[in-house]
Design a protein around this motif. Structure first.
Motif, PDB file in Angstrom:
ATOM      1  N   VAL A 168       0.876  -1.337   0.111  1.00 50.00           N
ATOM      2  CA  VAL A 168      -0.049   0.015  -0.004  1.00 50.00           C
ATOM      3  C   VAL A 168       0.905   1.164   0.249  1.00 50.00           C
ATOM      4  O   VAL A 168       1.810   1.219   0.796  1.00 50.00           O
ATOM      5  CB  VAL A 168      -0.853  -0.099   1.205  1.00 50.00           C
ATOM      6  CG1 VAL A 168      -1.820   1.272   1.277  1.00 50.00           C
ATOM      7  CG2 VAL A 168      -1.934  -1.231   1.153  1.00 50.00           C
ATOM      8  N   PHE A 173      -6.893   2.843  -0.645  1.00 51.94           N
ATOM      9  CA  PHE A 173      -6.284   1.772  -1.178  1.00 51.94           C
ATOM     10  C   PHE A 173      -7.142   0.625  -0.895  1.00 51.94           C
ATOM     11  O   PHE A 173      -7.393   0.330   0.458  1.00 51.94           O
ATOM     12  CB  PHE A 173      -4.626   1.503  -0.831  1.00 51.94           C
ATOM     13  CG  PHE A 173      -4.040   0.726  -1.475  1.00 51.94           C
ATOM     14  CD1 PHE A 173      -2.905   1.462  -2.330  1.00 51.94           C
ATOM     15  CD2 PHE A 173      -3.884  -0.591  -1.652  1.00 51.94           C
ATOM     16  CE1 PHE A 173      -2.329   0.814  -3.360  1.00 51.94           C
ATOM     17  CE2 PHE A 173      -3.125  -1.385  -2.642  1.00 51.94           C
ATOM     18  CZ  PHE A 173      -2.311  -0.641  -3.272  1.00 51.94           C
ATOM     19  N   LYS A 180      -5.280  -5.298  -6.058  1.00 58.38           N
ATOM     20  CA  LYS A 180      -5.010  -4.080  -5.420  1.00 58.38           C
ATOM     21  C   LYS A 180      -5.664  -3.150  -6.358  1.00 58.38           C
ATOM     22  O   LYS A 180      -5.395  -3.155  -7.349  1.00 58.38           O
ATOM     23  CB  LYS A 180      -3.402  -3.728  -5.158  1.00 58.38           C
ATOM     24  CG  LYS A 180      -2.923  -4.925  -4.193  1.00 58.38           C
ATOM     25  CD  LYS A 180      -1.220  -4.577  -4.189  1.00 58.38           C
ATOM     26  CE  LYS A 180      -0.756  -5.772  -3.150  1.00 58.38           C
ATOM     27  NZ  LYS A 180       0.752  -5.725  -3.412  1.00 58.38           N
ATOM     28  N   TRP A 182      -5.867   1.336  -6.205  1.00 60.79           N
ATOM     29  CA  TRP A 182      -5.680   2.466  -5.479  1.00 60.79           C
ATOM     30  C   TRP A 182      -6.194   3.653  -6.115  1.00 60.79           C
ATOM     31  O   TRP A 182      -6.215   3.847  -7.209  1.00 60.79           O
ATOM     32  CB  TRP A 182      -4.138   2.722  -5.581  1.00 60.79           C
ATOM     33  CG  TRP A 182      -3.304   4.052  -5.006  1.00 60.79           C
ATOM     34  CD1 TRP A 182      -3.802   4.849  -4.038  1.00 60.79           C
ATOM     35  CD2 TRP A 182      -2.749   5.080  -6.053  1.00 60.79           C
ATOM     36  NE1 TRP A 182      -3.170   5.846  -3.946  1.00 60.79           N
ATOM     37  CE2 TRP A 182      -2.446   6.084  -5.096  1.00 60.79           C
ATOM     38  CE3 TRP A 182      -2.131   4.859  -7.293  1.00 60.79           C
ATOM     39  CZ2 TRP A 182      -1.671   7.331  -5.475  1.00 60.79           C
ATOM     40  CZ3 TRP A 182      -1.274   5.875  -7.628  1.00 60.79           C
ATOM     41  CH2 TRP A 182      -0.863   7.092  -6.897  1.00 60.79           C
TER      42      TRP A 182
END
Length: 198
Positions: A168, A173, A180, A182
């Motif tokens: 992260v 996030f 993942k 963001w």
């Protein structure tokens, strides 16, 4: 049932822009949100980023255009230069963690109340009365602002370590399994992923 590990910073304008949409996407897919407030400034220093004040002027100027544009697009009241920013975001994070542990209210509403206090209401989220008002609005006992500070501080520190370990580097996030996402502008991708389309 999917779980979204949500790393956020109480002072982040991008978290303010994202919060209610994240809740809607999670509800749409029956996903749970595991809230993880962390110290984003410390995180920047450990993952190659810089605090906003230390960024190149090109990035500062772009941020000054982009944030109001996104807020307008989302229909959110927004002040680019709030009266109490930067401030100490830790007390609000500690109270959030205390509320998370206590239960009984709406964590999404609490997160949004904290973000809104900074970016739309000219409030200082380092102040106990502001934190208590946010807790009350979200259905939590306002006394949580005065309890669990040590546990809150420990969890806050652990969340930072976990954030760095899991890659992260900003906020908001979101992590679902090994995927993942963001930024407030990746909620659509998160939605598609939870639908099995991305």
């Amino acid at each position: 049932m999917a779980q979204i590990d949500y790393f956020f910073a109480t002072l982040s304008p991008y978290c303010y822009l994202a919060e209610q949409r994240l809740e809607a996407v999670a509800a749409k897919h029956g996903a749970t949100i595991n809230y993880k407030p962390f110290d984003i400034i410390a995180g920047f220093g450990r993952t190659g980023g810089q605090s906003p004040k230390d960024r190149h002027i090109s990035r500062i100027e772009y941020r000054a255009q982009e944030l109001p544009r996104q807020a307008k697009k989302l229909g959110l009241k927004f002040n680019l230069k709030p009266a109490h920013w930067p401030t100490n975001g830790a007390p609000a994070a500690y109270a959030f963690i205390a509320a998370q542990n206590a239960g009984g209210g709406d964590l999404g509403a609490l997160a949004h109340a904290i973000f809104r206090a900074v970016w739309a209401e000219e409030e200082d989220i380092a102040q106990d009365d502001v934190i208590r008002a946010c807790l009350t609005e979200a259905g939590f006992d306002p006394a949580l602002a005065d309890s669990g500070m040590l546990e809150g501080a420990e969890t806050y520190a652990r969340n930072l370590e976990e954030a760095v370990e899991r890659g992260v580097f900003g906020a908001p996030f979101y992590i679902v399994g090994d995927q993942k996402f963001w930024g407030q502008d990746r909620i659509e991708d998160l939605d598609l992923h939870l639908a099995g389309e991305l």
